[in-house]
Design a protein around this motif. Structure first.
Motif, PDB file in Angstrom:
ATOM      1  N   ILE A  77       0.921  -1.405   0.073  1.00 49.22           N
ATOM      2  CA  ILE A  77       0.032   0.121   0.035  1.00 49.22           C
ATOM      3  C   ILE A  77       0.977   1.324  -0.046  1.00 49.22           C
ATOM      4  O   ILE A  77       0.543   2.269  -0.585  1.00 49.22           O
ATOM      5  CB  ILE A  77      -0.866   0.178   1.125  1.00 49.22           C
ATOM      6  N   GLU A  78       1.836   1.110   0.807  1.00 49.79           N
ATOM      7  CA  GLU A  78       2.537   2.565   0.757  1.00 49.79           C
ATOM      8  C   GLU A  78       3.577   2.674  -0.484  1.00 49.79           C
ATOM      9  O   GLU A  78       3.371   3.820  -0.965  1.00 49.79           O
ATOM     10  CB  GLU A  78       3.931   2.069   1.726  1.00 49.79           C
ATOM     11  N   ASN A  79       3.974   1.647  -1.168  1.00 49.19           N
ATOM     12  CA  ASN A  79       4.624   2.083  -2.537  1.00 49.19           C
ATOM     13  C   ASN A  79       3.587   2.293  -3.477  1.00 49.19           C
ATOM     14  O   ASN A  79       3.859   3.218  -4.285  1.00 49.19           O
ATOM     15  CB  ASN A  79       5.130   0.791  -3.010  1.00 49.19           C
ATOM     16  N   LEU A  80       2.352   1.821  -3.596  1.00 47.59           N
ATOM     17  CA  LEU A  80       1.315   2.061  -4.413  1.00 47.59           C
ATOM     18  C   LEU A  80       0.868   3.618  -4.032  1.00 47.59           C
ATOM     19  O   LEU A  80       0.782   4.363  -5.279  1.00 47.59           O
ATOM     20  CB  LEU A  80      -0.009   1.343  -4.209  1.00 47.59           C
ATOM     21  N   GLN A  81       0.911   3.941  -2.693  1.00 44.89           N
ATOM     22  CA  GLN A  81       0.527   5.589  -2.450  1.00 44.89           C
ATOM     23  C   GLN A  81       1.596   6.522  -3.091  1.00 44.89           C
ATOM     24  O   GLN A  81       1.352   7.578  -3.843  1.00 44.89           O
ATOM     25  CB  GLN A  81       0.358   5.632  -1.059  1.00 44.89           C
ATOM     26  N   SER A  82       2.918   6.111  -3.034  1.00 37.85           N
ATOM     27  CA  SER A  82       4.138   6.913  -3.500  1.00 37.85           C
ATOM     28  C   SER A  82       3.868   6.975  -5.127  1.00 37.85           C
ATOM     29  O   SER A  82       4.147   8.118  -5.577  1.00 37.85           O
ATOM     30  CB  SER A  82       5.145   6.076  -2.886  1.00 37.85           C
ATOM     31  N   PHE A  83       3.605   5.744  -5.824  1.00 33.79           N
ATOM     32  CA  PHE A  83       3.510   5.748  -7.015  1.00 33.79           C
ATOM     33  C   PHE A  83       2.373   6.659  -7.443  1.00 33.79           C
ATOM     34  O   PHE A  83       2.675   7.432  -8.576  1.00 33.79           O
ATOM     35  CB  PHE A  83       3.320   4.358  -7.579  1.00 33.79           C
ATOM     36  N   VAL A  84       1.180   6.634  -6.852  1.00 33.95           N
ATOM     37  CA  VAL A  84       0.070   7.505  -7.201  1.00 33.95           C
ATOM     38  C   VAL A  84       0.590   8.891  -7.121  1.00 33.95           C
ATOM     39  O   VAL A  84       0.438   9.859  -7.982  1.00 33.95           O
ATOM     40  CB  VAL A  84      -1.128   7.286  -6.395  1.00 33.95           C
ATOM     41  N   ASN A  85       1.076   9.150  -5.802  1.00 32.70           N
ATOM     42  CA  ASN A  85       1.289  10.585  -5.490  1.00 32.70           C
ATOM     43  C   ASN A  85       2.341  11.519  -6.590  1.00 32.70           C
ATOM     44  O   ASN A  85       2.336  12.530  -6.889  1.00 32.70           O
ATOM     45  CB  ASN A  85       2.178  10.650  -4.302  1.00 32.70           C
ATOM     46  N   ILE A  86       3.441  10.296  -7.387  1.00 31.28           N
ATOM     47  CA  ILE A  86       4.423  11.324  -8.131  1.00 31.28           C
ATOM     48  C   ILE A  86       3.807  11.448  -9.577  1.00 31.28           C
ATOM     49  O   ILE A  86       4.246  12.058 -10.281  1.00 31.28           O
ATOM     50  CB  ILE A  86       5.822  10.459  -8.188  1.00 31.28           C
ATOM     51  N   ASN A  87       2.561  10.698  -9.829  1.00 31.68           N
ATOM     52  CA  ASN A  87       2.078  10.911 -10.973  1.00 31.68           C
ATOM     53  C   ASN A  87       0.929  11.833 -11.104  1.00 31.68           C
ATOM     54  O   ASN A  87       0.433  12.475 -12.294  1.00 31.68           O
ATOM     55  CB  ASN A  87       1.319   9.545 -11.399  1.00 31.68           C
ATOM     56  N   LEU A  88       0.136  12.332  -9.980  1.00 31.30           N
ATOM     57  CA  LEU A  88      -0.944  13.186  -9.770  1.00 31.30           C
ATOM     58  C   LEU A  88      -0.482  14.406 -10.455  1.00 31.30           C
ATOM     59  O   LEU A  88       0.637  14.893 -10.346  1.00 31.30           O
ATOM     60  CB  LEU A  88      -1.258  13.340  -8.285  1.00 31.30           C
ATOM     61  N   GLY A  89      -1.783  15.014 -10.988  1.00 33.67           N
ATOM     62  CA  GLY A  89      -1.429  16.553 -11.487  1.00 33.67           C
ATOM     63  C   GLY A  89      -1.943  16.512 -13.104  1.00 33.67           C
ATOM     64  O   GLY A  89      -2.209  15.651 -13.552  1.00 33.67           O
ATOM     65  N   LYS A  90      -1.727  17.684 -13.358  1.00 36.15           N
ATOM     66  CA  LYS A  90      -1.817  18.126 -14.901  1.00 36.15           C
ATOM     67  C   LYS A  90      -0.431  18.310 -15.695  1.00 36.15           C
ATOM     68  O   LYS A  90       0.133  19.045 -15.095  1.00 36.15           O
ATOM     69  CB  LYS A  90      -2.802  19.206 -14.972  1.00 36.15           C
ATOM     70  N   TRP A  91      -0.306  17.307 -16.727  1.00 35.40           N
ATOM     71  CA  TRP A  91       0.991  17.577 -17.198  1.00 35.40           C
ATOM     72  C   TRP A  91       0.897  17.985 -18.641  1.00 35.40           C
ATOM     73  O   TRP A  91      -0.031  17.264 -19.455  1.00 35.40           O
ATOM     74  CB  TRP A  91       1.548  16.010 -17.384  1.00 35.40           C
ATOM     75  N   ASN A  92       1.617  18.881 -19.050  1.00 32.99           N
ATOM     76  CA  ASN A  92       1.710  19.469 -20.415  1.00 32.99           C
ATOM     77  C   ASN A  92       2.920  18.840 -21.180  1.00 32.99           C
ATOM     78  O   ASN A  92       4.001  19.032 -20.782  1.00 32.99           O
ATOM     79  CB  ASN A  92       1.801  21.054 -20.329  1.00 32.99           C
ATOM     80  N   GLY A  93       2.658  18.315 -22.370  1.00 29.65           N
ATOM     81  CA  GLY A  93       3.541  17.738 -22.767  1.00 29.65           C
ATOM     82  C   GLY A  93       3.573  17.306 -24.129  1.00 29.65           C
ATOM     83  O   GLY A  93       2.980  18.092 -25.091  1.00 29.65           O
ATOM     84  N   SER A  94       4.716  16.937 -24.894  1.00 34.30           N
ATOM     85  CA  SER A  94       5.095  16.789 -26.405  1.00 34.30           C
ATOM     86  C   SER A  94       5.479  15.208 -26.518  1.00 34.30           C
ATOM     87  O   SER A  94       6.151  14.630 -25.481  1.00 34.30           O
ATOM     88  CB  SER A  94       6.163  17.666 -26.676  1.00 34.30           C
TER      89      SER A  94
END
Length: 460
Positions: A128-145
């Motif tokens: 659960i701790e690792n999954l939460q960390s994985f989710v946290n670093i991905n959250l947000g809005k990403w503008n990309g190419s």
């Protein structure tokens, strides 16, 4: 721990340096032979067995030594248990950290139930701790190419993208929700209108990230590598970004190279910037026969206020793409087995060099020394460079990309499989002169990702 008599069985569960272990032992003055098993319940080599000294009137905790255990006829062997999510560090010569406070002892004639329950509780907590960390670093809005390169490193297409990432649920029910927006190519006569196509990426949760995606996750370094389940998302980006509403759904659109419908491998490697809230997600696609088919890059920056998507300067071709990688690099590597449990298998200090000799040959030399300093390996490679492709003797190649990146893979994965040889894929990013990060994904002969290695290196 309780000492209930000479015939009682003690079950111990805990962790050392963050690694799970369990064993059972009987009260005796002899040395306890502690056997651990790997994921497939096969006994580890003799050098990885532990010895545990005991005292007749009380049990005490000592450091565990990796010294070989002598074959003694009086040696009592413990009952064997499978520790599926534990892998001892093969490079460690000793473990001096005290036992964790979470040690649990029970007296039972059949201790397997207690072991399984305690292990399950500890593993679920780490999970659960690792999954939460994985989710946290991905959250947000990403503008990309989004950039598509062929296997030779030639840029084919560039598409603007946006990625919206959110989550729902808690603990083991936590899920990651991702929606990708692709800027569509303008239709004939409507060049001034901006349209975005929406694509909902498959949900990521505890089950998918561990069983299907075989994730290799490094929370402290903010890096991960995983198996991508389908090339459908990548095909959608290309169709919408290159053809837009003019897409007729043809199997092979004119002048558009799409990923194979059934690629042998789709590996996503993600490295986060060390200087800003930006990341690169690199996709290596191997065709059904095991040859490199294309390299795909998402360069993304997080934040609502970002107006212009980040870009790769593909026009800076006055200098050779291999130049950022030349020289001597010193760093540290961390290897973890695949899965959200993320147990560390090994750490090492590394020295890597890449040079071009007087004959134009590419000379690469990699030396790795275990954290304990007792194991050193050296791998020298010689290769040739043709435009943006470096091919080494032994059947390995590097596709050089702009922006200080390269992707490495076997020239022919099918040959490795036919010869029952493991293989690895690699992604490297030199974000700024003198600093680079690498992810190396190792596969077994069945094409399953068994481990991932993260390396951070500085130029000497």
């Amino acid at each position: 721990m309780d000492n209930s008599g000479p015939d009682s069985t003690i079950v111990v569960v805990g962790d050392v340096h963050g690694q799970l272990f369990c064993f059972a032992m009987e009260n005796t003055n002899e040395l306890f032979n502690l056997h651990l098993r790997d994921e497939k319940s096969l006994l580890l080599p003799q050098s990885n067995l532990f010895t545990y000294p005991a005292v007749s009137d009380a049990y005490r905790c000592y450091s565990l030594s990796l010294s070989p255990i002598p074959n003694s006829p009086n040696l009592n062997k413990t009952q064997l248990f499978s520790t599926r999510h534990y892998t001892p560090n093969p490079f460690s010569s000793s473990i001096s950290k005290p036992w964790s406070p979470g040690i649990r002892a029970t007296n039972s004639s059949s201790p397997s139930t207690a072991v399984e329950e305690a292990l399950k509780a500890s593993q679920e907590a780490m999970n659960i701790e690792n999954l939460q960390s994985f989710v946290n670093i991905n959250l947000g809005k990403w503008n990309g190419s989004f950039f598509q390169f062929d296997a030779l490193g030639n840029l084919l297409y560039k598409v603007n993208t946006k990625l919206s990432v959110s989550s729902y649920g808690e603990d083991e029910l936590l899920s990651l929700i991702q929606t990708l927006y692709i800027k569509q190519a303008a239709s004939s006569g409507y060049e001034d209108e901006e349209e975005w196509a929406e694509y909902k990426i498959k949900e990521t949760n505890m089950f998918t990230v561990d069983k299907y995606q075989q994730i290799g996750f490094f929370p402290n370094e903010r890096a991960f590598s995983l198996r991508y389940q389908t090339a459908g998302m990548l095909e959608t980006v290309l169709r919408q970004g290159v053809l837009g509403e003019d897409d007729t759904g043809e199997e092979s659109p004119k002048n558009l190279k799409l990923p194979s419908r059934k690629p042998s491998i789709v590996c996503e490697s993600c490295l986060y910037s060390l200087e800003k809230d930006m990341r690169i997600r690199a996709f290596q696609i191997m065709d059904p026969k095991g040859f490199s088919e294309m390299c795909l890059i998402f360069l993304e920056e997080r934040g609502d206020g970002v107006l212009l998507p980040p870009s790769i300067d593909n026009n800076a071709e006055g200098t050779d793409r291999i130049l950022p990688f030349l020289g001597k690099w010193k760093g540290h590597s961390v290897t973890k087995r695949s899965g959200v449990y993320g147990s560390t298998m090994a750490e090492a200090d590394t020295v890597a060099s890449l040079e071009i000799d007087d004959n134009g040959q590419i000379i690469q030399d990699i030396t790795s020394t275990s954290a304990a300093g007792d194991v050193t390996t050296n791998v020298p490679w010689t290769g040739i460079k043709s435009d943006n492709l470096v091919t080494f003797n032994g059947g390995y190649q590097m596709t050089l990309l702009p922006g200080g990146m390269y992707m490495g893979c076997p020239c022919d994965v099918g040959k490795n499989v036919a010869e029952s040889a493991s293989f690895h894929l690699e992604f490297c990013w030199v974000e700024s002169p003198g600093k680079r990060q690498r992810l190396v994904r190792t596969y077994d002969v069945e094409g399953l990702a068994v481990s991932t290695t993260y390396l951070y290196e500085t130029k000497l």
